[in-house]
Write a protein that holds these residues in place. Structure first.
Motif, PDB file in Angstrom:
ATOM      1  N   SER A 140      -0.885  -9.139  -1.917  1.00  0.00           N
ATOM      2  CA  SER A 140      -1.347  -7.881  -1.333  1.00  0.00           C
ATOM      3  C   SER A 140      -2.834  -7.916  -1.021  1.00  0.00           C
ATOM      4  O   SER A 140      -3.286  -7.324  -0.040  1.00  0.00           O
ATOM      5  CB  SER A 140      -1.034  -6.713  -2.261  1.00  0.00           C
ATOM      6  N   CYS A 160       0.092  -1.296   6.385  1.00  0.00           N
ATOM      7  CA  CYS A 160       0.889  -2.338   5.748  1.00  0.00           C
ATOM      8  C   CYS A 160       1.276  -1.861   4.346  1.00  0.00           C
ATOM      9  O   CYS A 160       0.697  -0.923   3.814  1.00  0.00           O
ATOM     10  CB  CYS A 160       0.140  -3.667   5.675  1.00  0.00           C
ATOM     11  N   LYS A 161       2.262  -2.526   3.772  1.00  0.00           N
ATOM     12  CA  LYS A 161       2.695  -2.211   2.415  1.00  0.00           C
ATOM     13  C   LYS A 161       1.964  -3.153   1.464  1.00  0.00           C
ATOM     14  O   LYS A 161       1.845  -4.353   1.725  1.00  0.00           O
ATOM     15  CB  LYS A 161       4.201  -2.373   2.277  1.00  0.00           C
ATOM     16  N   ASP A 163       1.080  -4.017  -2.913  1.00  0.00           N
ATOM     17  CA  ASP A 163       1.450  -3.813  -4.317  1.00  0.00           C
ATOM     18  C   ASP A 163       0.179  -3.693  -5.134  1.00  0.00           C
ATOM     19  O   ASP A 163      -0.613  -4.640  -5.241  1.00  0.00           O
ATOM     20  CB  ASP A 163       2.306  -4.975  -4.830  1.00  0.00           C
ATOM     21  N   ALA A 173       4.005   0.162  -5.535  1.00  0.00           N
ATOM     22  CA  ALA A 173       4.025   0.003  -4.076  1.00  0.00           C
ATOM     23  C   ALA A 173       3.263   1.154  -3.417  1.00  0.00           C
ATOM     24  O   ALA A 173       3.456   2.323  -3.758  1.00  0.00           O
ATOM     25  CB  ALA A 173       5.463  -0.033  -3.578  1.00  0.00           C
ATOM     26  N   GLN A 175       1.692   2.388   0.619  1.00  0.00           N
ATOM     27  CA  GLN A 175       1.546   2.170   2.053  1.00  0.00           C
ATOM     28  C   GLN A 175       0.061   2.352   2.326  1.00  0.00           C
ATOM     29  O   GLN A 175      -0.522   3.387   1.962  1.00  0.00           O
ATOM     30  CB  GLN A 175       2.382   3.178   2.848  1.00  0.00           C
ATOM     31  N   VAL A 194       4.675   4.764  -2.410  1.00  0.00           N
ATOM     32  CA  VAL A 194       6.015   4.741  -1.813  1.00  0.00           C
ATOM     33  C   VAL A 194       7.021   4.319  -2.876  1.00  0.00           C
ATOM     34  O   VAL A 194       6.678   3.658  -3.835  1.00  0.00           O
ATOM     35  CB  VAL A 194       6.093   3.777  -0.599  1.00  0.00           C
TER      36      VAL A 194
END
Length: 195
Positions: A140, A160-161, A163, A173, A175, A194
């Protein structure tokens, strides 16, 4: 207030020079005061050949004075409105359920709201200056750097996602959305949980 006084004095000095020119006399402009300007204006008005010019100058001075007073009122009203709007925006920023950050290209934290500090598990003063990637899993952290690189290259409002390392080192998680900071060369980032 000091600017208003200085501006008023500059304006009166200009008018004093004009009055002196009309009267055909020189004044010491360094020492010209409103009372001196009024004295010159009075002298002009008492002379029949200059009376019309003096009255026109007096009327112009009065109109300009009222204009300045109205402009001053408008500026004070505008300032009060802007300060109220700023206070509302600061309050909204602070209570937003979204974590908001301002970071540089190395992801060093420069600003954040209370939600961001809570999400990272510390207080703002402790967090400022730390790298945001420190709170992300390795993959991440790379994704965030890529996101910021894309934004720096002109791609606006990228997401983007990611962690986020949780308090117990379990990933959380989020966003992430990022854009350029319009006030400089930093980035504005928002995290929303999220899942």
């Amino acid at each position: 207030m000091d600017r208003e006084i200085a501006s008023s004095r500059n304006w009166i000095d200009l008018r004093s020079r004009a009055a002196a020119r009309l009267a055909g006399q020189e004044m010491d402009l360094k020492r010209a005061s409103p009372s001196e300007a009024m004295r010159v204006l009075f002298e002009l008005a008492s002379s029949p050949e200059n009376a019309a010019d003096a009255l026109a100058l007096l009327h112009e001075l009065q109109v300009h004075q009222v204009e300045l007073e109205l402009q001053g009122e408008e500026l004070r009203d505008s300032r009060a409105e802007l300060e109220a709007a700023l206070a509302r925006q600061i309050e909204l920023y602070e209570v937003a359920p979204v974590a908001c950050f301002t970071v540089d290209a190395e992801t060093r934290l420069h600003e954040m709201n209370l939600g961001a500090a809570r999400l990272l598990g510390s207080d703002r003063d402790t967090l400022l200056g730390m790298s945001l990637t420190r709170f992300l899993t390795e993959g991440s952290a790379d994704a965030l750097l890529t996101l910021l690189k894309n934004v720096a290259q002109g791609k606006s409002r990228m997401t983007c996602k990611l962690d986020l390392l949780g308090v117990e080192q379990r990933p959380l998680a989020v966003q992430a959305g990022a854009t350029r900071d319009p006030a400089g060369d930093r980035f504005l980032i928002a995290f929303v949980e999220v899942g």
